[in-house]
Motif scaffolding. Structure first.
Motif, PDB file in Angstrom:
ATOM      1  N   PHE B 365       0.857  -1.197   0.000  1.00  0.00           N
ATOM      2  CA  PHE B 365       0.000   0.000   0.000  1.00  0.00           C
ATOM      3  C   PHE B 365       0.883   1.233   0.000  1.00  0.00           C
ATOM      4  N   THR B 366       0.512   2.228  -0.763  1.00  0.00           N
ATOM      5  CA  THR B 366       1.196   3.512  -0.688  1.00  0.00           C
ATOM      6  C   THR B 366       0.235   4.523  -0.093  1.00  0.00           C
ATOM      7  N   ASP B 367       0.721   5.306   0.874  1.00  0.00           N
ATOM      8  CA  ASP B 367      -0.102   6.324   1.541  1.00  0.00           C
ATOM      9  C   ASP B 367      -1.450   5.766   1.983  1.00  0.00           C
ATOM     10  N   HIS B 368      -1.371   4.752   2.798  1.00  0.00           N
ATOM     11  CA  HIS B 368      -2.586   4.053   3.227  1.00  0.00           C
ATOM     12  C   HIS B 368      -3.142   4.680   4.500  1.00  0.00           C
ATOM     13  N   GLY B 369      -4.428   5.022   4.477  1.00  0.00           N
ATOM     14  CA  GLY B 369      -5.093   5.531   5.679  1.00  0.00           C
ATOM     15  C   GLY B 369      -5.908   4.418   6.308  1.00  0.00           C
ATOM     16  N   ASP B 370      -7.067   4.735   6.896  1.00  0.00           N
ATOM     17  CA  ASP B 370      -7.878   3.664   7.454  1.00  0.00           C
ATOM     18  C   ASP B 370      -9.348   3.869   7.120  1.00  0.00           C
ATOM     19  N   ALA B 371     -10.129   2.835   7.402  1.00  0.00           N
ATOM     20  CA  ALA B 371     -11.529   2.802   6.989  1.00  0.00           C
ATOM     21  C   ALA B 371     -12.436   3.662   7.871  1.00  0.00           C
ATOM     22  N   TYR B 372     -11.884   4.132   9.003  1.00  0.00           N
ATOM     23  CA  TYR B 372     -12.760   4.814   9.962  1.00  0.00           C
ATOM     24  C   TYR B 372     -12.696   6.327   9.853  1.00  0.00           C
ATOM     25  N   ALA B 373     -11.668   6.834   9.149  1.00  0.00           N
ATOM     26  CA  ALA B 373     -11.452   8.280   9.108  1.00  0.00           C
ATOM     27  C   ALA B 373     -12.684   9.030   8.612  1.00  0.00           C
ATOM     28  N   LYS B 374     -13.440   8.415   7.707  1.00  0.00           N
ATOM     29  CA  LYS B 374     -14.593   9.112   7.144  1.00  0.00           C
ATOM     30  C   LYS B 374     -15.683   9.375   8.196  1.00  0.00           C
TER      31      LYS B 374
END
Lengths: 323, 378, 307
Positions: B365-374
Motif C-alpha cells: 500500500f502507498t499512503d494508506h489511511g484507514d476505513a474509519y477516518a470518514k
C-alpha cells in the motif's frame, strides 16, 4: 473501649482525614488513592462475611465484583446513549439505582453459585467458586456486545443526587459513607442470631445441625449477602476508574480480595479496611521504588502469613486470634 | 518518585538565541514493564527514550510507570500523573483494552494522548478526539495489507484470530480486502497455548494458505506446533506476530513467513539506517516495530514542542498534525482522524547469520489511511 | 468430518490430558499426603521450562535440558518446602492459599529478574522432529506422540512407585493416617520434603516438555495450574487414579469442545458469529462440566476412600 476498638476508630478517622488534607493542599491524587482503599475495603468486607464469619473460602468473589462493575458500566452506557436495555427499560446514570441493580444482580448470582458450591466443602469449595468465576470471566472476554476483552468505558461518572460526583473528594465521601454503613451492617449481622448461627456452623456444623438449624440455608444467605456487598463495591470501582473490564473478574482479583482480608486480620470488623489500606500503600510505595515491586509484595505477604498471624490488626492489638 | 529519566532543568536561554523558548513539557509514559507482555513495553520505552536522548532537549521530562498490563492500574497511574505530576501528554500504552481505560478520560481532562501502539477502531471513527493522536497505525491496517497481498496467490484461506475485539477487528480488516474464498474463520481462546485442534482443522480444511493473527506467546506456540505438524500450507500474518521481540523464541519455524509492516528493518532511507544503528548501539539488540512507533511518537512530540507551547493546546495540536519528522518508516503524515497515512510493506522472515529478522518483499500500500477516518468529524 | 480428523482431534485431546496429568499428579499427591493446597505448582512448571531452555541453549542438547528441568524443579520444590511450605501443614487452607499466592509473585518476578522479559527459545530435539503417518491417511507430529508415551510411562512408574516400593507404602500410610506414620518411626519431615520434590519434578518435567511446543515465558504456568486444579477436583482430590481419568476427560472435552461447538452453531447462525459464540462456549465448557460434576458428586468422581 478495647484496644481493637481504638485502632478501628483511628483507622476510620485516618481514612477520612487523609483525603481532606490532600484536598486542602491540592494533591487530589491521594484522594483517588483513599477512594480506592475504601472501595477495596468494601469488597473485602463483603467477602469477610462469607470467609471470616462463615469460614467459606471463596476463591471466586471477583465474579461478584465484576458483575457489579458491569452492571454499572452497562446501565451507564445505555443511560448515556438512550438505547433501551431490556424489556423497554432504559439505562440510568443515577448511582442509587445502579447500586441497587448491581447489588441485586450480584446477589442473584451469589444465590445461584452458592446453591451449587455450598454442596461441597473444603478445597472443593475453593475450587468450584474459582471455576464459576472463570466461567463468568471467559463469558465477559468473549461476549462482544459490551467490549469483550477491551472493556467498557464510562464516559461521565454517574451522578448522586445533590452531589457533584466528578469532584474527587465528593466521590470519596460517597464511598466512605457506603463503606461505614456496610461495616455497620457487618457488625449487626455478626451480633445477630443469624450471625451466631453462621459462626457456629463454621466452628461446629454437627452441633448446629442437631439444634435443628440447617447450615446450608444460613450459609447460602450469608454467601448471597456477601456477594451483594462485593457487587456494590464493584459498581463503585467502575465509577472510580470510569471503566470496567474482564480483569475485574480474573482469578488474580479473587486472590487479591482474600489477601486484603488476611493482611488486615480475618473475621475482624475493620480487618478488610486495614488490609486494603496496607495493600494499596505497599503497592503504591513499592511501585515508586522498583519495577520489581511484585517480588517484594510477595515477600511481604509471605512474611505476614508465616510470622504475623492475625494480620495487621492482630499484630497491632496483640491478639493472634484467627477468625 | 519515579525515575526522572531526564530531569527538567531550568534552562534560561540568555540572549536572543535561535532556539525556541518552549515551556518544559512533561510526559507521562504508562507502559507494560512487568508480566507476560513486558517485552513490548520495554521496547516501547526504549524506542521513546532513544529519541528523547538524541534530541538533547533538557526541557522534556518523562515519567515512566509500569501498568503491569492491568487496566485498573493504568487508570490509577494516569490519575496520578494527571492530578499529582500534572503531565501535559500521556503516551506508551501497548494494549487496546488499557488504552480504552485511559485515553478517553485523559483527553476529556484536556491532556494530549499520543499512542505508541494500541489503535482500537473505537477511537478512530466517530469517537475521534482532537487531543488523541496515534503514531503507530490503526489496528486494522496490517491485516488489510495481508488481505490485499493474499489476493495475488491464494484462492481459499483459513483465517484465525483470538476471540477478543482486536482479533475480530483483525479478521474484519483482512476480509475487507481479501476477495477469495474462506475455508474457515476460527476464533481461538485468548492466551491459548495449544493449537493442536486448530492445526487439525487447517489440515482438513482444503485451504491453500493460512492467515493467523496471534500476538505474543500465542503466536510463538502456534508457529512451533505448526512446524511439527506436517502441514505445509504457507502462513501469513500481521507484522507484530513476527516482530523482532518474538522471532528468537519461534526460531527457524518462522522462516519464510510473510507478514506486513509499516516499518521493516531494511527500509532504505537515512533516518532508518541511523535509527537501527543507534538502537543497536544503545541497547545491544535489534529494534522491533514497537520501538519504531514509540521513537516516532517521541519525535512528533519533540517536533511540536520545538515550535509551540504545550499549554497552548490549539497551537501544539497544529504542530503535531504537521508531523514534521524524519520517520524511519519513510513517508509519514496524519489523516483527518489523526491516525497515520503511511506505506505498508510485505515482509518475509529470513536469517542474517544466526539472527532471524524480516526483510522487505514489496510495498503493498502507498499512503494508506484507514476505513474509519470518514466517520471522524473534527 | 472424516475419520482422520476425528482421530487426530482425539489424539490431541489425549495429549493435552497427559500433560495435565503430569501437573495434576503432583498437586493431588501433595494434597493427599500433606493436606496442602499449592497454588505455586504452576511456578515449578515454569522453573522446569526455563531450566530446560537455558541448559539446552548452553549445551545444544534438549535431553540435558530435560534432565536439568527435573533437577531444578525438584531442587526448587525441596527448597521451597524447607523454607516455607513446611510451616503451612498445620494451617488452614486460607493461609496456604495466601502463602502460595505470594510464592507465585516471587517466582514470576524473580524469573523475570534473572531472564528478562522476552520469551526464551526452546526447540524440539532432532530425534522427535516432524510428523508420522497415521491410519486414515493423515499425519501427526511425532513429538506429540512422544508426549503421550512419556505420560503413559510416568503414570505407570507412579503406579509402581506407590504400590510396590517402600516410599509408596509410606506415602499411602501418610495419606490415610498422618499421626500413625509418625508414631511408626518414619521420619515424616523428610517424607514430606521428598513427596513435595517429587511433585515439583513432575511439574518441571511437564514444563520442559510443553516448553518445546509453546512459548517459554513468565506466567506460562498459570493457565495450566487452573486446568490442573479443575482436573484434580473432578477426579477427587488425593486420588492419582482420579487425576489420570480427570486429566484425560478434561483434555478430550476441551479439545473436542473447541473443535465441535463452532460446527454446531454454524447450523443456526452465520459462520463468523458461530465461531465467536462456539469459541466463547468452548472456553467455558470445562468449567461448566466441573460445576455439573461437583453438583452431583461433591467430592469428585473418585474420592479417596479413607478421607
Amino acid at each position: 473501649m478495647s484496644r481493637e476498638t481504638v485502632v478501628n476508630l483511628i483507622l476510620a478517622v485516618l481514612l477520612l482525614a487523609v483525603p481532606l488534607l490532600a484536598n486542602a493542599v491540592g494533591q487530589p491524587f491521594y484522594i483517588t488513592l483513599a477512594t480506592r482503599i475504601a472501595i477495596l475495603a468494601l469488597a473485602a468486607t463483603g467477602l469477610n462475611l462469607a470467609l471470616g464469619l462463615g469460614g467459606l473460602v471463596s476463591f471466586g468473589h471477583a465474579a461478584f465484583f465484576g458483575i457489579g462493575g458491569y452492571a454499572a458500566g452497562i446501565l451507564a452506557t445505555h443511560g448515556f446513549s438512550g438505547d433501551p436495555l431490556i424489556f423497554g427499560l432504559s439505562g440510568t446514570n443515577l448511582m442509587p439505582v445502579i447500586w441497587l441493580v448491581a447489588a441485586v444482580t450480584a446477589g442473584l448470582a451469589g444465590l445461584a453459585i452458592g446453591a451449587i458450591s455450598l454442596r461441597t466443602s473444603g478445597v472443593y469449595f475453593i475450587m468450584i467458586t474459582l471455576a464459576f468465576a472463570q466461567m463468568v470471566y471467559y463469558f465477559a472476554v468473549s461476549w462482544p456486545a459490551y467490549g469483550g476483552e477491551d472493556g467498557l468505558s464510562i464516559l461521565v461518572r454517574n451522578q448522586f443526587p445533590g452531589v457533584n460526583s466528578m469532584r474527587p473528594l465528593s466521590f470519596f465521601l460517597i464511598c466512605y459513607v457506603v463503606l461505614l454503613v456496610s461495616i455497620g451492617l457487618f457488625a449487626l449481622i455478626r451480633a445477630s442470631r443469624f450471625g451466631s448461627a453462621l459462626q457456629a456452623a463454621r466452628q461446629n456444623p454437627v452441633r448446629v445441625a442437631t439444634v435443628g438449624i440447617r447450615p446450608f440455608r444460613i450459609r447460602l444467605t450469608a454467601f448471597a449477602i456477601s456477594a451483594m456487598m462485593t457487587g456494590l463495591a464493584g459498581a463503585l470501582f467502575a465509577d472510580l476508574n470510569r471503566f470496567v473490564s474482564p480483569s475485574m473478574l480474573s482469578w488474580h482479583m479473587s486472590g487479591e480480595l482474600i489477601v486484603l482480608i488476611i493482611l488486615g486480620g480475618t473475621g475482624r470488623l475493620f480487618g478488610p479496611l486495614a488490609g486494603a489500606a496496607l495493600y494499596v500503600i505497599i503497592e503504591y510505595a513499592l511501585g515508586g521504588i522498583t519495577e520489581r515491586w511484585q517480588f517484594f509484595l510477595g515477600l511481604i505477604l509471605l512474611g505476614v502469613v508465616l510470622f504475623a498471624r492475625g494480620g495487621l490488626l492482630g499484630f497491632v492489638t496483640g491478639k493472634a486470634r484467627h477468625g | 518518585m519515579k525515575k526522572l529519566l531526564s530531569a527538567a532543568t531550568l534552562v534560561l536561554a540568555v540572549g536572543a538565541s535561535s532556539l525556541a523558548m518552549a515551556e518544559p513539557v512533561k510526559i507521562g509514559m504508562i507502559t507494560t514493564l512487568s508480566g507476560g507482555g513486558a517485552g513490548l513495553g520495554v521496547d516501547s520505552r526504549d524506542g521513546f527514550m532513544l529519541a528523547i536522548k538524541q534530541s538533547g532537549n533538557k526541557d522534556i521530562e518523562v515519567i515512566t510507570e509500569d501498568d503491569g498490563q492491568k487496566p485498573e492500574l493504568a487508570v490509577q497511574i494516569a490519575d496520578k500523573m494527571i492530578q499529582s505530576d500534572q503531565v501535559d501528554i500521556l503516551t506508551g500504552i501497548v494494549w487496546s483494552n488499557l488504552l480504552m481505560a485511559v485515553a478517553p478520560s485523559a483527553v476529556a481532562q484536556g491532556k494530549f494522548y499520543v499512542s505508541t501502539n494500541a489503535a482500537p477502531a473505537a477511537l478512530a471513527g466517530a469517537n475521534c478526539n482532537p487531543l488523541y493522536f496515534n503514531a503507530a497505525y490503526q489496528n486494522d491496517n496490517l491485516h488489510e495489507a495481508m488481505g490485499e497481498y493474499a489476493n495475488k496467490d491464494y484462492k481459499k484461506l483459513f483465517i484465525m484470530a483470538p476471540n477478543y475485539p482486536a482479533g475480530k477487528d483483525s479478521l474484519t480488516g483482512f476480509k475487507r480486502y481479501f476477495k477469495g474464498e474462506l475455508a474457515a474463520e476460527v476464533y481461538t481462546q485468548v492466551g491459548q497455548t495449544d493449537y493442536a485442534a486448530e492445526i487439525a482443522q487447517i489440515r482438513a480444511s482444503g485451504a491453500d494458505g493460512v492467515f493467523a493473527f496471534l500476538p505474543g506467546g500465542m503466536g510463538i506456540a502456534f508457529m512451533k506446533q505448526y512446524a511439527q505438524s506436517g502441514v505445509n500450507l504457507p502462513i501469513m500474518g500481521p507484522g507484530f506476530s513476527f516482530s523482532q521481540d518474538v522471532l528468537p523464541a519461534i526460531g527457524d519455524a518462522a522462516l519464510g513467513v510473510k507478514a506486513s509492516g509499516q516499518w521493516v528493518k531494511d527500509l532504505d532511507n537515512e533516518a532508518n539506517k541511523k535509527f537501527v544503528a543507534d538502537f543497536q548501539q544503545e541497547y545491544n539488540r535489534l529494534p522491533s516495530l514497537y520501538a519504531v512507533q514509540a521513537y516516532d511518537a517521541a519525535q512528533l512530540i519533540l517536533s511540536a514542542a520545538a515550535k509551540a507551547d504545550v499549554k497552548d493546546t490549539e497551537a501544539f495540536r497544529a504542530e503535531l498534525l504537521k508531523a514534521d519528522i524524519k520517520s524511519p518508516r519513510g513517508n509519514f503524515k496524519f489523516n483527518t482522524n489523526q491516525h497515520p497515512i503511511q506505506d505498508i510493506y510485505v515482509t518475509e522472515v529470513t536469517k542474517e547469520g544466526d539472527v532471524l529478522t524480516n526483510k522487505t518483499v514489496e510495498k503493498i500500500f502507498t499512503d494508506h489511511g484507514d476505513a474509519y477516518a470518514k466517520d471522524c468529524k473534527m | 468430518m472424516t475419520f482422520a480428523l476425528a482421530l487426530e482431534q482425539l489424539l490431541n485431546g489425549l495429549q493435552l490430558g497427559v500433560m495435565l496429568f503430569l501437573m495434576a499428579a503432583g498437586l493431588t499427591l501433595i494434597f493427599g499426603v500433606m493436606g496442602l493446597i499449592n497454588l505455586a505448582h504452576g511456578s515449578l512448571y515454569m522453573v522446569g521450562a526455563f531450566a530446560c531452555a537455558t541448559v539446552a541453549a548452553w549445551t545444544g542438547s534438549f535431553w540435558l535440558g530435560l534432565i536439568a528441568s527435573l533437577a531444578c524443579a525438584a531442587a526448587a520444590g525441596a527448597i521451597v518446602e524447607l523454607l516455607v511450605i513446611r510451616r503451612l501443614y498445620d494451617r488452614d487452607h486460607l493461609d496456604q492459599v495466601l502463602a502460595t499466592f505470594a510464592l507465585i509473585l516471587i517466582f514470576s518476578e524473580g524469573t523475570r529478574w534473572m531472564f528478562g522479559s522476552f520469551p526464551l527459545y526452546l526447540d524440539i530435539p532432532p530425534l522427535l522432529q516432524g510428523a508420522v503417518a497415521l491410519p486414515g491417511g493423515t499425519q501427526y507430529p511425532l513429538y506429540r506422540l512422544a508426549i503421550i508415551a512419556a505420560g503413559a510411562v510416568v503414570a505407570f512408574a507412579l503406579y509402581l512407585l506407590i504400590s510396590r516400593t517402600r516410599l509408596g507404602i509410606r506415602i499411602r500410610a501418610g495419606e490415610s493416617d498422618r499421626e500413625m506414620i509418625g508414631a511408626l518411626g518414619v521420619d515424616i519431615r523428610t517424607l514430606y520434603t521428598v513427596v513435595f520434590a517429587l511433585g515439583a519434578a513432575l511439574a518441571g518435567f511437564a514444563g520442559a516438555m510443553v516448553g518445546a511446543l509453546q512459548s517459554v515465558q513468565v506466567g506460562m504456568g498459570e493457565p495450566v495450574l487452573i486446568l490442573a486444579f479443575v482436573v484434580i477436583v473432578i477426579g477427587g482430590i488425593g486420588s492419582i487414579k482420579g487425576a489420570l481419568l480427570g486429566a484425560l476427560l478434561v483434555g478430550v472435552i476441551d479439545t473436542m469442545g473447541r473443535f465441535l461447538l463452532p460446527k454446531v452453531f454454524v447450523l443456526f447462525v452465520p459462520p463468523s458469529q458461530a465461531g465467536m459464540i462456539g469459541g466463547a462456549l468452548a472456553s467455558m465448557l470445562i468449567y461448566i462440566v466441573m460445576a455439573l460434576i461437583l453438583a452431583v458428586k461433591p467430592r469428585g468422581l473418585f474420592p479417596p476412600a479413607h478421607a
